[in-house]
Design a protein around this motif. Structure first.
Motif, PDB file in Angstrom:
ATOM      1  N   THR A  42      34.409  37.410  46.519  1.00 39.47           N
ATOM      2  CA  THR A  42      35.261  38.356  46.349  1.00 39.47           C
ATOM      3  C   THR A  42      36.020  38.678  47.798  1.00 39.47           C
ATOM      4  OG1 THR A  42      33.665  39.165  45.011  1.00 39.47           O
ATOM      5  CG2 THR A  42      34.429  41.099  46.726  1.00 39.47           C
ATOM      6  N   ARG A  77      35.046  40.048  37.818  1.00 34.40           N
ATOM      7  CA  ARG A  77      33.608  40.668  38.816  1.00 34.40           C
ATOM      8  C   ARG A  77      34.348  40.899  39.659  1.00 34.40           C
ATOM      9  NH1 ARG A  77      27.482  38.845  40.357  1.00 34.40           N
ATOM     10  NH2 ARG A  77      27.561  39.918  42.677  1.00 34.40           N
ATOM     11  N   ILE A  78      35.132  39.122  40.495  1.00 34.24           N
ATOM     12  CA  ILE A  78      35.593  39.423  42.047  1.00 34.24           C
ATOM     13  C   ILE A  78      36.850  40.763  42.201  1.00 34.24           C
ATOM     14  CG2 ILE A  78      37.034  38.147  42.927  1.00 34.24           C
ATOM     15  CD1 ILE A  78      35.887  36.034  42.305  1.00 34.24           C
ATOM     16  N   GLU A 129      29.679  36.543  45.680  1.00 38.84           N
ATOM     17  CA  GLU A 129      30.269  37.436  46.682  1.00 38.84           C
ATOM     18  C   GLU A 129      31.046  36.252  47.737  1.00 38.84           C
ATOM     19  OE1 GLU A 129      29.888  39.695  48.547  1.00 38.84           O
ATOM     20  OE2 GLU A 129      29.611  39.466  49.952  1.00 38.84           O
ATOM     21  N   ASP A 173      35.007  43.913  42.092  1.00 32.97           N
ATOM     22  CA  ASP A 173      33.808  44.316  43.652  1.00 32.97           C
ATOM     23  C   ASP A 173      35.097  44.285  44.844  1.00 32.97           C
ATOM     24  OD1 ASP A 173      31.972  44.410  42.435  1.00 32.97           O
ATOM     25  OD2 ASP A 173      31.238  42.273  43.281  1.00 32.97           O
ATOM     26  N   HIS A 174      36.391  44.877  44.473  1.00 38.53           N
ATOM     27  CA  HIS A 174      37.152  44.367  45.777  1.00 38.53           C
ATOM     28  C   HIS A 174      37.366  45.718  46.313  1.00 38.53           C
ATOM     29  CE1 HIS A 174      41.033  43.032  47.688  1.00 38.53           C
ATOM     30  NE2 HIS A 174      41.545  44.319  46.982  1.00 38.53           N
ATOM     31  N   TRP A 200      38.962  37.257  48.084  1.00 39.44           N
ATOM     32  CA  TRP A 200      39.866  37.920  47.682  1.00 39.44           C
ATOM     33  C   TRP A 200      40.863  39.339  48.428  1.00 39.44           C
ATOM     34  CZ3 TRP A 200      43.576  38.294  45.002  1.00 39.44           C
ATOM     35  CH2 TRP A 200      44.075  39.527  43.629  1.00 39.44           C
ATOM     36  N   ARG A 201      39.219  39.587  48.983  1.00 44.19           N
ATOM     37  CA  ARG A 201      39.462  40.486  50.370  1.00 44.19           C
ATOM     38  C   ARG A 201      40.283  40.067  51.315  1.00 44.19           C
ATOM     39  NH1 ARG A 201      34.407  41.916  51.936  1.00 44.19           N
ATOM     40  NH2 ARG A 201      33.671  42.336  49.484  1.00 44.19           N
TER      41      ARG A 201
END
Lengths: 319, 167
Positions: free
Chosen positions: B45, A29-30, B42, A33-34, B48-49
């Protein structure tokens, strides 16, 4: 006597270490969702609902309502056809919609056109059966384990896995393909349609999420897919049946806006109707009609959500 | 290259998901346990960004800092809605910091004696097990400032805890 800091440590709300139910799905999912900004649960749902959920009902410009509280009559727009219609299957032709499980409740109906239905949701009975049924439909057949009173899991060949949770009033299922190639989107949609849950959903063939429909109405509950090389490798969504239905009179969107967003330096330019889950004070979970406002706050886009019925009229139970 | 980064992400998630989940669970209120997995997702995420900005020698406090921002944003959104929707808020729905701590009135009394920053420092140290340097990193203060303020918080908490009259 116990030391102050021992006492403080003893009050740790996370005494049992957190473990995500499916780390592989989390990583998938991560990665998926990038490129987009994700928000937690209900908040993401609200924004997504306003961003073009099928079946929403546009009722006009709130800017105009601020000077003219008389509402235009609600008019339901047709729902766009989904890529995959997960409404019927050859094995269970009666699972379309929720007609089989809706129990209309007398005494809540009134004259007028501004009525909207609310739906009482219940977790499908027999979590073990639900897990095995979903596992069989998705090709995950193997060891049942991990039962802790609220969560069932089934692990199949090559690490494919189903979990089924009943902790939040609405059941939640998760699927992870493990090291298998996953399922085609069409087969996945058909498998979901066979589950006799109280909703239908139109699924895309790409990574993303789709709103579930109850009685044909769009909700803020969603089924999420992670698609890799054209195969569904992870997914999650709600599990519930509809136990009862009640009609409520809608309140004015202008009133809802004013009472919910009292501090807003905000201009709402449109309002739509969607259905969101709420736990009432008696503990029952209902899908209630909700206004989804869109507009701007300064130069920034803004989305707000507010109940479309007066809380004073909520009966809590349907009798 | 891509595979390397993905495996690095998997390692980061594996190593730190429990600490992040615990951090969020301790401070969920007024959110519920049903939001917890989404908040963890979240958080990672965002991690990761911004993967390249994560300091290799202080990953956990940096990630906790991200989780803190994610949680605050979600809580703000929830509270904006709660004024009107209080009547339909689940009753007794989920554990929260307040709900649990109130079980020991004496501990609650001690925590209430602290300002928001001091309380956060003390809980990061005692509940989350972070060192003074890591607490400083999460809250974007110098280690010296964190040490002074944490010492003050400990002193005040103990004083108020000890003064609590059991009767």
């Amino acid at each position: 006597m116990r030391d102050a800091f021992e006492a403080l440590a003893a009050q740790d709300p996370a005494a049992v270490a957190y473990q995500h139910p499916d780390p592989a799905a989390l990583v998938a999912r991560i990665g998926a969702d990038h490129r987009r900004v994700a928000l937690p649960g209900r908040f993401r749902l609200a924004i997504a609902a306003a961003a073009g959920v099928s079946g929403l009902v546009t009722v006009g410009l709130v800017a105009a309502l601020s000077v003219n509280p008389a509402l235009p009559m609600l008019a339901f727009a047709p729902t766009p056809a989904p890529v995959f219609a997960a409404t019927k299957s050859a094995q269970s032709p009666t699972t379309a919609g929720v007609a089989m499980s809706v129990r209309p409740v007398a005494g809540h109906f009134g004259p007028g056109d501004s009525l909207a239905s609310a739906y009482q949701l219940m977790v499908p009975a027999a979590g073990l059966d639900a897990t095995m049924g979903l596992g069989a439909a998705l090709g995950v057949v193997g060891t049942i384990g991990g039962y802790n009173g609220t969560t069932f899991s089934e692990t199949g060949a090559s690490g494919s896995r189903i979990t089924y949770e009943t902790t939040t009033g609405i059941g939640r299922w998760r699927y992870s393909a493990g090291s298998t190639t996953g399922l085609s989107p069409a087969r996945f949609a058909a498998a979901i349609a066979r589950q006799r849950w109280g909703y239908t959903v139109g699924l895309d063939t790409r990574t993303g999420s789709s709103p579930v429909l109850v009685d044909g109405s769009a909700t803020t509950l969603r089924v999420s897919l992670t698609v890799h090389d054209g195969r569904v490798v992870a997914a999650s969504g709600p599990a519930f049946v509809v136990a009862a239905m009640v009609n409520y009179r809608l309140r004015s969107p202008n009133d809802a806006l004013a009472t919910t967003y009292t501090e807003r330096p905000t201009v709402a330019t449109s309002v739509a109707l969607a259905w969101s889950p709420y736990a009432l004070t008696d503990g029952f979970v209902w899908l209630l009609p909700t206004f989804v406002f869109r507009g701007h706050s300064g130069a920034r886009a803004w989305t707000g959500l507010s109940l479309a019925v007066r809380t004073a009229t909520l009966t809590g139970t349907a009798g | 290259m891509r595979a390397t980064r993905t495996s690095e992400l998997e390692r980061v998630v594996r190593d730190h998901q429990a600490a992040v989940g615990n951090y969020l669970r301790r401070r969920l209120y007024p959110l519920t346990d049903g939001d917890l997995d989404d908040l963890v997702a979240e958080t990672f995420t965002v991690v990761w960004r911004r993967f390249d900005a994560m300091p290799p020698d202080a990953q956990l406090p940096w990630i906790i800092g991200v989780a803190r921002n994610v949680l605050h944003n979600a809580q703000r959104s929830r509270r904006r809605r709660s004024a009107y929707e209080g009547a339909v808020t689940p009753r007794g729905d989920a554990s929260s910091t307040e709900d649990v701590v109130v079980a020991d009135a004496r501990v609650r009394h001690g925590l209430e004696s602290l300002g928001d920053d001091e309380r956060e420092m003390l809980l990061l140290h005692v509940w989350d097990g972070l060192s003074v340097a890591d607490v400083a990193s999460v809250l974007h203060v110098t280690p010296d400032a964190a040490a002074v303020r944490l010492s003050r918080a400990r002193h005040r908490f103990r004083a108020f805890y000890d003064e609590w009259d059991e009767s």
